[in-house]
Design an enzyme around this catalytic site. Structure first.
Site, PDB file in Angstrom:
ATOM      1  N   HIS A 489     -51.686 -37.288  11.970  1.00 44.67           N
ATOM      2  CA  HIS A 489     -52.404 -38.379  12.657  1.00 44.67           C
ATOM      3  C   HIS A 489     -52.228 -38.271  14.171  1.00 44.67           C
ATOM      4  CE1 HIS A 489     -53.752 -42.627  13.290  1.00 44.67           C
ATOM      5  NE2 HIS A 489     -52.928 -42.513  14.327  1.00 44.67           N
ATOM      6  N   GLU A 490     -50.991 -38.170  14.619  1.00 50.30           N
ATOM      7  CA  GLU A 490     -50.749 -38.138  16.060  1.00 50.30           C
ATOM      8  C   GLU A 490     -51.348 -36.889  16.697  1.00 50.30           C
ATOM      9  OE1 GLU A 490     -49.807 -40.654  17.634  1.00 50.30           O
ATOM     10  OE2 GLU A 490     -49.026 -41.863  15.989  1.00 50.30           O
ATOM     11  N   HIS A 493     -54.813 -37.342  17.779  1.00 51.93           N
ATOM     12  CA  HIS A 493     -54.977 -37.920  19.118  1.00 51.93           C
ATOM     13  C   HIS A 493     -54.899 -36.828  20.189  1.00 51.93           C
ATOM     14  CE1 HIS A 493     -55.113 -42.056  17.923  1.00 51.93           C
ATOM     15  NE2 HIS A 493     -53.860 -42.132  17.518  1.00 51.93           N
ATOM     16  N   GLU A 518     -58.241 -45.224  16.915  1.00 55.88           N
ATOM     17  CA  GLU A 518     -57.457 -44.688  15.797  1.00 55.88           C
ATOM     18  C   GLU A 518     -58.320 -43.973  14.761  1.00 55.88           C
ATOM     19  OE1 GLU A 518     -54.252 -44.624  15.788  1.00 55.88           O
ATOM     20  OE2 GLU A 518     -53.941 -45.937  17.512  1.00 55.88           O
ATOM     21  N   TYR A 630     -56.404 -51.008  13.759  1.00 56.54           N
ATOM     22  CA  TYR A 630     -55.980 -50.008  12.780  1.00 56.54           C
ATOM     23  C   TYR A 630     -56.807 -50.120  11.497  1.00 56.54           C
ATOM     24  CZ  TYR A 630     -51.956 -48.429  15.473  1.00 56.54           C
ATOM     25  OH  TYR A 630     -51.148 -47.872  16.436  1.00 56.54           O
TER      26      TYR A 630
END
Length: 695
Positions: A489-490, A493, A518, A630
């Site tokens: 997930h990170e 980004h 997100e 989110y």
């Protein structure tokens, strides 16, 4: 999570172009002489002393002041794009990395003196930003240019429109007395938010238990603990200790003690800070003509209004209550069978969810961890992103040897185009916990990808921060499957930032609406639940050629919907709490949580004597009145995945379309337009509801 960015917004006329160039050149040359050579294209200084940080901040503030003075001096009948808008955009792009070099160390520096200096610099810069953004003389010059209605490119017009919008959202179209009050409130809010985060980063409480009190924890976990007072084992409240205890400790009293301590973090300092921030935000919103802070904050997001957010959260909560109640009944029965009572609390949630999943899917999560050593996961993740997934098709990642970093464990990677060799950007990985470091997982934009005044592209630079378990002498760092999802997930980004092709720094990478940011990363979490990708990023730590066995892959894929009711309820709890405190003039956070927790969590009470808002960093880290984002984003991420990737997660054509239509625009387009471009239609919530087992 993306961390808030601090960057000076300035405007400059031709009169200060030379001064700007000379100062920035001087800053760069001084950094090279002190730090040694950095990689070509990286302008941010990631390793500075406390005194250097403060001096750098003062220099940038002085420059920005002179820039604003020069812009204010432009006669209203002589304004032009070249004398007002272009210098503003150029200065923002050039200053960003220098400013981030001052404020980023507060999250990562080893030295407490450096962290304190960074926080002090951030307060100075924040206060200066507020002053600059509320200068009526500069606003009138920008407004005068906008009134000329010259034909501009879509991005340039969007830039001008955003300047006017942002000025007026701070009251520049209101009277002088109101503006003075807004300036004071915004400056004070900024200072308090920095203090809140600083308290969280410095939190360092220890608890002590006997080995018997930690029954159920793996032997290697026990062996890695330090021995503390009274010859007991020392436990911190950092992720590598907290999550294993909450998920595996058989002793209910130990889980309770750790859970209470975790939700008591920074209570003495931060409860009062947050409640003061809430009151100040409300006061500022009312001065600006809004009923409350939620209305003010949400006005420029996709949702547009608090009523729509409230309706969304309460609708999902109602629809998922039957499923959550059914799940809780099962967990209570399990607790009664194991511990002799079914008085189920928040301290029991992670333990019995883990136990139920392992029983239902016939998998041991400790065994699963052995197939996810950090080096293998990182290599597999990079391979998926750069080659097979095709989301960044044509990109190549390469670790930079002996990089300039803020800690020896930090890695630096370059990103280049595999066909042309063109350098595309850089990212840092800071993956392990340490005292004083930011306590959660996030990505920080350190340098924006944008076009500079000489026409060349400035390379984007990002840093991913996490707190995974450190390697030991016996074993490498081993990630749980949930941690793999967090990593994926990170890193999404990171790719959003690197792949953005915006012309203006203001629209670079992660600067999309807060309730969409997100979605791109959430969609990528699906690759952690697909067999092909799981095998690519796994390997038994003693023999990495042995990828994750098929039966474990199938078990992990099946848990996609496991306990979706209670886990979604938890997200709804955070979202409703955030909305609740930001829709009132003052908030007694403890009382609000005491009422809200059992109401949302199907009767599970709040832990007695706690107040988790004291460590709810989102509330002071740029997600105020935005935590609903989110779940809101998850609706879009589910729709994007099902529409384009379901059944073919390695589709290169879908991946390239995703990169070009979702990642590349950055914030050059509204999120609603980005979604329509990618989906070819308006988004729907059906895929999201199916992912939760509600359809």
């Amino acid at each position: 999570m993306k961390q808030k960015e601090i960057a000076l917004a300035g405007a400059a006329g031709a009169a200060i172009a030379i001064a700007t160039k000379l100062l920035l050149s001087s800053l760069k040359s001084s950094s090279s002489s002190r730090d040694g050579l950095r990689e070509e294209g990286i302008h941010i200084r990631v390793k500075q002393s406390a005194s250097e940080i403060l001096k750098q901040a003062d220099r940038m503030i002085a420059l920005s002041q002179s820039v604003h003075d020069a812009v204010a001096a432009v006669p209203l009948d002589e304004v032009s794009y070249e004398t007002v808008i272009a210098p503003l955009a150029n200065l923002e792009a050039e200053e960003f990395a220098v400013v981030q070099g001052c404020v980023f160390p507060s999250l990562v520096a080893v030295s407490k003196d450096v962290r304190n200096a960074s926080a002090e610099a951030e307060k100075k810069i924040d206060a200066h930003n507020v002053k600059c953004s509320m200068r009526e003389d500069v606003y009138l010059v920008v407004k005068a240019y906008a009134a000329k209605k010259e034909t501009l490119s879509p991005q340039a017009q969007r830039f001008v429109d955003r300047l006017i919008r942002d000025y007026e959202r701070l009251g520049m179209n209101l009277n002088a007395d109101t503006r003075r009050k807004v300036e004071f409130l915004k400056t004070t809010i900024g200072e308090l938010c920095i203090e809140f985060q600083q308290n969280m980063n410095e939190e360092n409480r220890r608890l002590y238990f006997t080995e018997e009190e930690l029954a159920g924890l793996p032997k290697n976990f026990i062996q890695d603990l330090k021995t503390g007072k009274d010859n007991k084992l020392e436990v911190t409240l950092k992720y590598p200790h907290y999550f294993p205890i909450m998920e595996r400790c058989k002793v209910g009293a130990t889980r309770q003690a750790v859970a209470v301590a975790y939700d008591q973090r920074c209570m003495n300092e931060n409860v009062s800070i947050l409640e003061k921030v809430v009151a100040l935000r409300h006061a500022m919103a009312q001065l600006l003509g809004y009923r409350n802070h939620a209305e003010y904050a949400i006005a420029i997001r996709m949702a547009k209004s608090p009523s729509k957010v409230k309706e969304f959260l309460e609708s999902i909560s109602k629809r998922i209550s039957v499923l959550a109640a059914k799940e809780l009944t099962k967990l209570r029965a399990m607790k009664k069978a194991e511990e002799g009572n079914d008085l189920f609390g928040m301290a029991d949630l992670r333990y019995y969810i883990r136990k139920a999943e392992e029983e239902e899917f016939k998998v041991d999560y400790e065994t699963v961890k052995q197939y996810f050593p950090m080096a293998v996961v990182t290599a597999g993740l990079l391979q998926i992103y750069q080659d097979l997934l095709a989301i960044v098709a044509g990109l190549k990642f390469k670790e930079v040897p002996n990089p300039q970093v803020w800690h020896p464990e930090v890695q630096l990677y370059s990103v280049s185009d595999s066909e042309t060799g063109e350098r595309m950007g850089y990212f840092y990985l800071d993956l392990y916990p340490r005292d004083g470091k930011y306590t959660h997982a996030c990505v920080c934009s350190l340098q924006p990808g944008c076009v500079q005044k000489d026409g060349h592209r400035q390379l984007p630079v990002a840093a991913m921060l996490a707190n995974f378990s450190k390697p030991t002498k016996e074993k490498p760092s081993l990630l749980g499957h949930t941690e793999v999802e967090t990593y994926f997930h990170e890193f999404g980004h990171v790719m959003h930032h690197i792949c953005s092709r915006a012309s203006f720094a203001k629209f670079s990478g992660l600067r999309v609406e807060d309730d969409f940011v997100e979605a791109p990363s959430q969609m990528l979490e699906n690759w952690c639940l697909e067999s092909d990708s799981l095998k690519l990023m796994s390997g038994f730590y003693k023999d990495t050629k042995q990828s994750l066995p098929d039966d474990i892959c199938q078990a992990l894929m099946q848990k996609r919907r496991a306990f979706a009711g209670l886990l979604t309820k938890r997200q709804i709890l955070f979202g409703l709490f955030d909305q609740s405190i930001h829709m009132r003039d003052k908030a007694e956070t403890g009382a609000i949580l005491k009422e809200l927790v059992p109401k949302v969590m199907e009767g599970i009470p709040m832990l007695e004597g706690t107040n988790f808002s004291a460590s709810f960093g989102h509330m002071t880290g740029g997600y105020d009145a935005a935590y609903y984002g989110y779940l809101w984003s998850e609706v879009f991420s589910a729709d994007m995945f099902e529409a384009k990737f379901k059944g073919n997660v390695l589709s290169k054509s879908a991946g390239r379309e995703y990169r070009e239509k979702v990642l590349a625009p950055g914030a050059c387009k509204d999120a609603a337009v980005i979604l329509r471009d990618f989906l070819g239609r308006e988004p729907t919530e059906e895929a999201f509801l199916r992912s939760k087992g509600l359809l």
